[in-house]
Design an enzyme around this catalytic site. Sequence first.
Site, PDB file in Angstrom:
ATOM      1  NE  ARG A 118      10.759  13.209 -53.387  1.00 49.10           N
ATOM      2  CZ  ARG A 118      10.336  13.827 -52.299  1.00 49.10           C
ATOM      3  NH1 ARG A 118      11.107  14.703 -51.683  1.00 49.10           N
ATOM      4  NH2 ARG A 118       9.145  13.591 -51.805  1.00 49.10           N
TER       5      ARG A 118
ATOM      6  CG  HIS B 242      10.451  19.820 -52.648  1.00 50.21           C
ATOM      7  ND1 HIS B 242       9.285  20.513 -52.464  1.00 50.21           N
ATOM      8  CD2 HIS B 242      10.336  18.676 -51.922  1.00 50.21           C
ATOM      9  CE1 HIS B 242       8.498  19.812 -51.655  1.00 50.21           C
ATOM     10  NE2 HIS B 242       9.109  18.723 -51.307  1.00 50.21           N
TER      11      HIS B 242
ATOM     12  CG  LEU C 268       5.249  21.201 -39.244  1.00 45.52           C
ATOM     13  CD1 LEU C 268       5.550  19.934 -40.025  1.00 45.52           C
ATOM     14  CD2 LEU C 268       4.001  21.019 -38.408  1.00 45.52           C
ATOM     15  CB  ALA C 269      10.968  23.270 -36.361  1.00 47.99           C
ATOM     16  N   GLY C 270       9.193  25.541 -35.259  1.00 48.12           N
ATOM     17  CA  GLY C 270       9.098  26.719 -34.393  1.00 48.12           C
ATOM     18  C   GLY C 270       7.841  26.730 -33.539  1.00 48.12           C
TER      19      GLY C 270
ATOM     20  CB  SER D  97       1.367  14.177 -54.882  1.00 47.99           C
ATOM     21  OG  SER D  97       1.783  12.976 -54.291  1.00 47.99           O
TER      22      SER D  97
ATOM     23  CD  GLU E  36      13.650  23.347 -45.773  1.00 48.66           C
ATOM     24  OE1 GLU E  36      12.438  23.531 -45.539  1.00 48.66           O
ATOM     25  OE2 GLU E  36      14.140  23.472 -46.912  1.00 48.66           O
TER      26      GLU E  36
ATOM     27  CG  HIS F  59       9.461  16.966 -55.796  1.00 50.67           C
ATOM     28  ND1 HIS F  59       8.617  16.465 -56.742  1.00 50.67           N
ATOM     29  CD2 HIS F  59       9.149  16.359 -54.627  1.00 50.67           C
ATOM     30  CE1 HIS F  59       7.813  15.580 -56.155  1.00 50.67           C
ATOM     31  NE2 HIS F  59       8.115  15.501 -54.876  1.00 50.67           N
TER      32      HIS F  59
ATOM     33  CG  LEU G 266       5.639  16.981 -42.937  1.00 54.09           C
ATOM     34  CD1 LEU G 266       4.202  16.536 -43.202  1.00 54.09           C
ATOM     35  CD2 LEU G 266       5.706  18.500 -42.953  1.00 54.09           C
TER      36      LEU G 266
END
Lengths: 644, 253
Positions: free
Chosen positions: A337, A408, A50-52, A291, A432, A273, A448
């Site tokens: 968590r 996680h 997502l970042a890259g 989940s 991250e 997690h 995200l």
Amino acid sequence: MRYDEGEPLVDRAAPDGPLETRWERARFGTRLVNPANRRRLRVIVVGTGLAGASAAATLGELGYRVSSFCYQDSPRRAHSIAAQGGINAAKNYRNDGDSVYRLFYDTVKGGDFRARESNVYRLAEISTAIIDQCVAQGVPFAREYGGLLDTRSFGGAQVSRTFYARGQTGQQLLLGAYQALSRQIAAGTVTMHPRTEMLDLVVVDGRARGVVIRDLVTGEVSTHTADAVVLATGGYGNVFHLSTNAKGCNATAIWRAHRRGALFANPCYTQIHPTCIPVSGDHQSKLTLMSESLRNDGRVWVPVDPDERRAPGDIPAEDRDYYLERTYPSFGNLVPRDIASRAAKKVCDDGRGVGPGGLGVYLDFADAIDRLGREAVETRYGNLFEMYQRITGEDPYQVPMRIYPAVHYTMGGLWVDYDLQSTIPGLFVIGEANFSDHGANRLGASALMQGLADGYFVLPNTIAGYLADGPFPEVTDAHPDLVAARSDVEERVRRLLSVEGDRTVDSFHRELGSLLWDHCGMERTEEGLRHALERIPELRAEFWRRVRVPGSGEGLNQSLERAGRVADFLELAELLCLDALHRTESCGGHFRAESQTPDGEALRRDDEFAYVAAWEYTGTGTPPLLRRESLTFEHVEPTQRSYQ
Amino acid sequence: MRFTVRVWRQTGSEDAGRLVEYDVDDVSPDMSFLEMLDVLNERLTLRGEEPVAFDHDCREGICGMCGLTINGVAHGPRRATTTCQLHMREFTDGDTIVVEPWRAAPFPVVRDLVVDRGALDEVVRAGGYVSVSTGSAPEAHATPVARADADKAFESAACIGCGACVAACPNGSAMLFTAAKVTHLGRLPQGAPERDTRALDMLAAHDEAGFGGCTNTGECTAVCPKGIPLADIAQFNQDVLRASLRGAGGRPA
């Protein structure tokens, strides 16, 4: 291993003045690059998560000349794709009291007061624009019948601010970023290099000027230069061998940059997690997350008697211990968590765990099925039940699920300033891979948000201030720093291939992973950490003496790829444990058994530890320097949490 | 469990390649298919042989990196399941299992079971996006989307780009892959302005990459791990026809 005290660290890019206008004023204060000059400026972006992907696409749209690298065969496959839950944004569409300030507040608090207020506020502020951007790209978010976006509350948040696309939010957001990137590749602003791996950073005259890349198909080692380098290479959870990360996720890019001078911040902040499918045997290669929403209706229990032999359905209520409901009557199965994870570890350590190896607890839906009917349970969790059944071969409608915690996410990463620039000028770190926004613990649905905030909106603005001084003098292939970096990499590849020992790469990775999991996992003690710190250098030495890497350096060699990554994990692991040892408080994902409240809660010690621990590399096996960046809280007053 | 595994070995695109037989014993029914190959590779490494190269990454069925033809079926015997999510309990003890790479002209073999699927990225680059640069988006609620459209768009957007559809198709067609993206974006108002050009340009790129035409055999949807329906191809054909009738040209190169 010891460490030495270094100079205190100051974020020189930190903004001041009113919190609400810091980002706006920072942008106004940033120098701009004339559009005509942008095409003369080259930027390398490593990683296409997502970042890259969002950064490369956006820089391309702005007119910079971008080179993008990923180890997968396509930029669409980066591990952001596996995120299930959703993405937070302070839209307040529900009119339920949400606001930018509340998201900021929740994130600082959730991070257990170990993140910078300025960064977190900016993240919350940008969150709303991310949703707009993604919707415009065609991301198929869940919608209500009126055609407007649906949201849900996630991870115990009291407001409903999580946008989602069924259980595949990460996939849909990543495909949006990948498509934006594809458009720029077609337009010629971005050159894509799939199946390549960054093996070193090139620093020339104190600036990051390029990377050393190994082509994973041909084995060719080459150098690529630019005016700035952006690392978006994700977290280092795979240092534990078993994690929910993809098999290829690795720390090599950030670790190599660290060795070249970039500080590594808070490596001990790792998130575990609670609801993952347990290990089924020695062959286990990765762990799969289920989940967190399952805890809304599932009840967690283990048998009272460690010697219990009956099948779970035959165990009567009085012989079951619903330990979360018993210990935390008000939150019950919905405790955060880290608490749920530690509680599971504790009952398993007491010998009451279930399933192979006794490393699992039941997550039971029998009561929910009685109360709601099977159909309702199926509507809510059908796809998760199916996934569980596919992996374990057990039917969770009949037999309780077995779950166990797994690594996680890693909150630590390369230190960056407010501009997302590392301590090496020209080296920016996003997503991250950096340490910046989550403090000691990340909230659900915030990974995200951070990846896309960094890539779409923060970096493309802040990097201009650096590039405004460019283009920097051309670095030719014959430059001694470039030649040296390339030959270092070639030498290392040769070394890995020439050991020809008697142990496989994976056997070392597995051993390192279980060492870390046992001594630097959910609960850390001085004794355990000291043991790990003693054992890691021995294991590293053994690796270089006994590893067997088959094949050659030419052509595709997956064992060689893994060997390089594990070699770096063997170095990073030591810093992780050292950081965990030095931080004698508990906070967020870092729980030191010595620092807990009488209720067994993490006990933070703000007087001593309200700082970012940024480590400076001085050599493998030599004491690193600890550089402290102190944290101040002007808006959110640090408090001790309690879930009793 | 114990298996005889016949694996395609090929050192590179120049090599003709061959099936090589290995006995793999001590297999747990709880192993995934890829974990079984991990075990084989560990043993090959210790025996001084070269391990089998295969693509994989997330191992939870979403990244689309893995993909093997198992006993002639893309992703193996279990429906709607990627190779990484296939477990050995689906097989019978003593079985002989034949493992091959995706076979399609536009997917040259890199090594053993690894193929180059770059042609799929080329198809997306031809128009599989909405042209909206960062910062230019309107407020998300400015355009409501009927829930049925959002759900249908999602269903098509669930494609993981693994290429099983191509491997299964007797024509080596990537129409299901291409149609899924055309249907996803075409169903949403955000994708409407480029609907015509997208359909024409992606079809042209698909053909140019060497993928074959669709003859409605339906093998693609049968092996698709995400259940992308054949109806998406019908939608794609309709979009191409509509675009042609409306006189929409492709985007200038």
